[in-house]
Motif scaffolding. Structure first.
Motif, mmCIF file in Angstrom:
data_model
loop_
_atom_site.group_PDB
_atom_site.id
_atom_site.type_symbol
_atom_site.label_atom_id
_atom_site.label_comp_id
_atom_site.label_asym_id
_atom_site.label_seq_id
_atom_site.Cartn_x
_atom_site.Cartn_y
_atom_site.Cartn_z
ATOM 1 N N TRP A 72 -7.900 -7.637 4.748
ATOM 2 C CA TRP A 72 -6.671 -7.011 4.278
ATOM 3 C C TRP A 72 -5.473 -7.486 5.072
ATOM 4 N N ARG A 73 -4.285 -7.293 4.469
ATOM 5 C CA ARG A 73 -3.006 -7.601 5.118
ATOM 6 C C ARG A 73 -1.987 -6.530 4.735
ATOM 7 N N ARG A 74 -1.054 -6.302 5.633
ATOM 8 C CA ARG A 74 0.037 -5.362 5.378
ATOM 9 C C ARG A 74 1.357 -6.124 5.406
ATOM 10 N N TRP A 75 2.187 -5.893 4.406
ATOM 11 C CA TRP A 75 3.544 -6.430 4.388
ATOM 12 C C TRP A 75 4.530 -5.296 4.168
ATOM 13 N N ASN A 76 5.807 -5.594 4.205
ATOM 14 C CA ASN A 76 6.837 -4.572 4.080
ATOM 15 C C ASN A 76 6.952 -4.122 2.626
ATOM 16 N N GLY A 77 6.203 -3.084 2.280
ATOM 17 C CA GLY A 77 6.221 -2.568 0.923
ATOM 18 C C GLY A 77 4.889 -2.635 0.210
ATOM 19 N N ALA A 78 3.852 -3.121 0.864
ATOM 20 C CA ALA A 78 2.552 -3.220 0.184
ATOM 21 C C ALA A 78 1.438 -3.442 1.193
ATOM 22 N N VAL A 79 0.252 -3.060 0.787
ATOM 23 C CA VAL A 79 -0.984 -3.405 1.501
ATOM 24 C C VAL A 79 -1.912 -4.069 0.498
ATOM 25 N N PHE A 113 1.190 -0.558 -3.731
ATOM 26 C CA PHE A 113 2.640 -0.717 -3.608
ATOM 27 C C PHE A 113 3.290 0.535 -3.023
ATOM 28 N N ASP A 114 4.158 0.320 -2.052
ATOM 29 C CA ASP A 114 5.002 1.375 -1.493
ATOM 30 C C ASP A 114 6.324 1.319 -2.254
ATOM 31 N N VAL A 115 6.436 2.122 -3.310
ATOM 32 C CA VAL A 115 7.546 2.003 -4.255
ATOM 33 C C VAL A 115 8.889 2.275 -3.599
ATOM 34 N N SER A 116 8.970 3.287 -2.738
ATOM 35 C CA SER A 116 10.258 3.624 -2.124
ATOM 36 C C SER A 116 10.768 2.479 -1.258
ATOM 37 N N THR A 117 9.877 1.847 -0.503
ATOM 38 C CA THR A 117 10.290 0.719 0.338
ATOM 39 C C THR A 117 10.715 -0.468 -0.519
ATOM 40 N N LEU A 118 9.971 -0.753 -1.580
ATOM 41 C CA LEU A 118 10.302 -1.889 -2.437
ATOM 42 C C LEU A 118 11.626 -1.658 -3.160
ATOM 43 N N LEU A 165 6.833 2.144 -14.206
ATOM 44 C CA LEU A 165 5.912 2.434 -13.107
ATOM 45 C C LEU A 165 4.767 3.335 -13.555
ATOM 46 N N ALA A 166 5.018 4.196 -14.536
ATOM 47 C CA ALA A 166 4.016 5.182 -14.968
ATOM 48 C C ALA A 166 3.156 4.695 -16.126
ATOM 49 N N THR A 167 3.379 3.474 -16.615
ATOM 50 C CA THR A 167 2.632 2.969 -17.772
ATOM 51 C C THR A 167 1.482 2.076 -17.328
ATOM 52 N N PRO A 168 0.225 2.478 -17.625
ATOM 53 C CA PRO A 168 -0.912 1.639 -17.217
ATOM 54 C C PRO A 168 -1.016 0.379 -18.066
ATOM 55 N N ARG A 169 -1.556 -0.673 -17.472
ATOM 56 C CA ARG A 169 -1.822 -1.931 -18.199
ATOM 57 C C ARG A 169 -3.202 -2.411 -17.747
ATOM 58 N N LEU A 179 -8.842 7.105 -7.482
ATOM 59 C CA LEU A 179 -7.558 7.784 -7.646
ATOM 60 C C LEU A 179 -6.672 7.432 -6.468
ATOM 61 N N SER A 180 -5.475 6.927 -6.769
ATOM 62 C CA SER A 180 -4.535 6.538 -5.723
ATOM 63 C C SER A 180 -3.215 7.270 -5.913
ATOM 64 N N LYS A 181 -2.626 7.685 -4.810
ATOM 65 C CA LYS A 181 -1.311 8.311 -4.843
ATOM 66 C C LYS A 181 -0.195 7.280 -4.987
ATOM 67 N N ASP A 182 -0.545 6.005 -4.913
ATOM 68 C CA ASP A 182 0.432 4.927 -5.022
ATOM 69 C C ASP A 182 0.005 3.980 -6.137
ATOM 70 N N PRO A 183 0.938 3.368 -6.850
ATOM 71 C CA PRO A 183 0.545 2.408 -7.886
ATOM 72 C C PRO A 183 -0.122 1.196 -7.262
#
Length: 293
Positions: A22-29, A109-114, A127-131, A46-50
């Motif tokens: 794994w890797r962490r960047w500014n706004g995502a893991v 994705f960390d939506v607030s940071t992005l 953001l709320a629409t699955p694909r 189930l994830s609290k983040d997209p």
């Protein structure tokens, strides 16, 4: 606070074949999994983040995906449909009827940071629409390069993977170039509040964030609005007020230049001299002598 993916899962018949990369960047893991699934294997996630789920390699049939445990609509896929976007707080169920192995990438994705990084409010509906099970050649290429960074974290500079991740998110959310907004000047009451604050605190460093918070604006918007109102950037206004105070202290013969530099928040006398000369065309000492003559 460091972003941590908030994901829970329950799995049956799924075995990890390698340690998680794994890797962490500014706004995502981003993390890469390599797993074996036995016939009848299933998972609930189930994830609290997209997040974006990317199939990198598969040996065996595709698993079925569905967005509720009793759903009659099941999303089955072919090899070329390797991407699935799952919004925040949306559960996902999977099931595999035959033995298979899979290597996949998850990007959380960390939506607030992005949103801050991109300088715009993100489309809540998008953001709320699955694909589930879609294909996109460019997103897939970026995902493979991100996975390579997870597998070999020492291969490139940190900004390389960070740039890939932001580019992927822009493509995924279909963000286009937005025309610059025309920003107005600060209202008179806002300008007075800010300039009074600068006047009262001019002998110390003042952060842009402090000034923006006084009038409840973003730092970017505040900077433009302040310059529109005064013709100067906030730091230039602050410097002018500080140097005015310095000149008042220079008029007091009882203070040395070293004492003035310290009182005015400069690193030392040399720092004061550089700033003073650049702004006023002469050194503090020369200014003091000229005033006394």
């Amino acid at each position: 606070m460091t972003f941590q993916p908030r994901m829970t899962s329950r799995r049956e018949g799924i075995t990890l074949l390698e340690d998680l990369r794994w890797r962490r960047w500014n706004g995502a893991v981003a993390d890469v999994w390599h797993a074996a699934c036995s016939a009848g294997a299933r998972g609930e996630y189930l994830s609290k983040d997209p997040r974006l789920f990317v199939v990198l390699e598969r040996n065996g049939p595709c698993s079925d995906l569905k967005l509720s445990p009793n759903a009659t609509e099941v999303v089955s896929g072919r090899q070329e449909f390797q991407l699935s976007y799952i919004p925040a707080d949306m559960p996902l169920w999977s099931r595999t009827d035959e033995d298979m192995t899979i290597r996949h990438l998850d990007i959380h994705f960390d939506v607030s940071t992005l949103a801050v990084r991109l300088g715009e409010e993100l489309d809540a509906e998008r953001l709320a629409t699955p694909r589930l099970r879609f294909s996109d050649e460019r997103i897939m290429s970026l995902a493979r390069m991100i996975a390579a960074e997870c597998m070999d974290p020492d291969s490139h500079h940190e900004l390389y993977g960070d740039g890939l991740m932001v580019a992927l998110f822009i493509d995924l959310m279909q963000l286009g170039r937005t025309p610059p907004r025309k920003r107005g000047a600060l209202a008179p009451w806002q300008l007075k509040r800010v300039t009074d604050f600068i006047e009262a605190n001019c002998l110390r460093n003042i952060r842009l964030q402090e000034l923006a918070e006084l009038v409840e604006l973003s730092q970017s918007y505040f900077s433009h609005a302040f310059k529109a109102a005064t013709g100067l950037a906030p730091f230039q206004w602050h410097q002018q007020v500080r140097l005015k105070k310095v000149r008042e202290m220079l008029a007091n013969d009882g203070m040395t230049l070293t004492e003035i530099a310290d009182a005015a928040g400069f690193a030392d006398q040399a720092h004061l001299t550089r700033v003073f000369r650049r702004a006023l065309g002469q050194t503090p000492g020369a200014w003091r002598r000229a005033r006394a003559s």
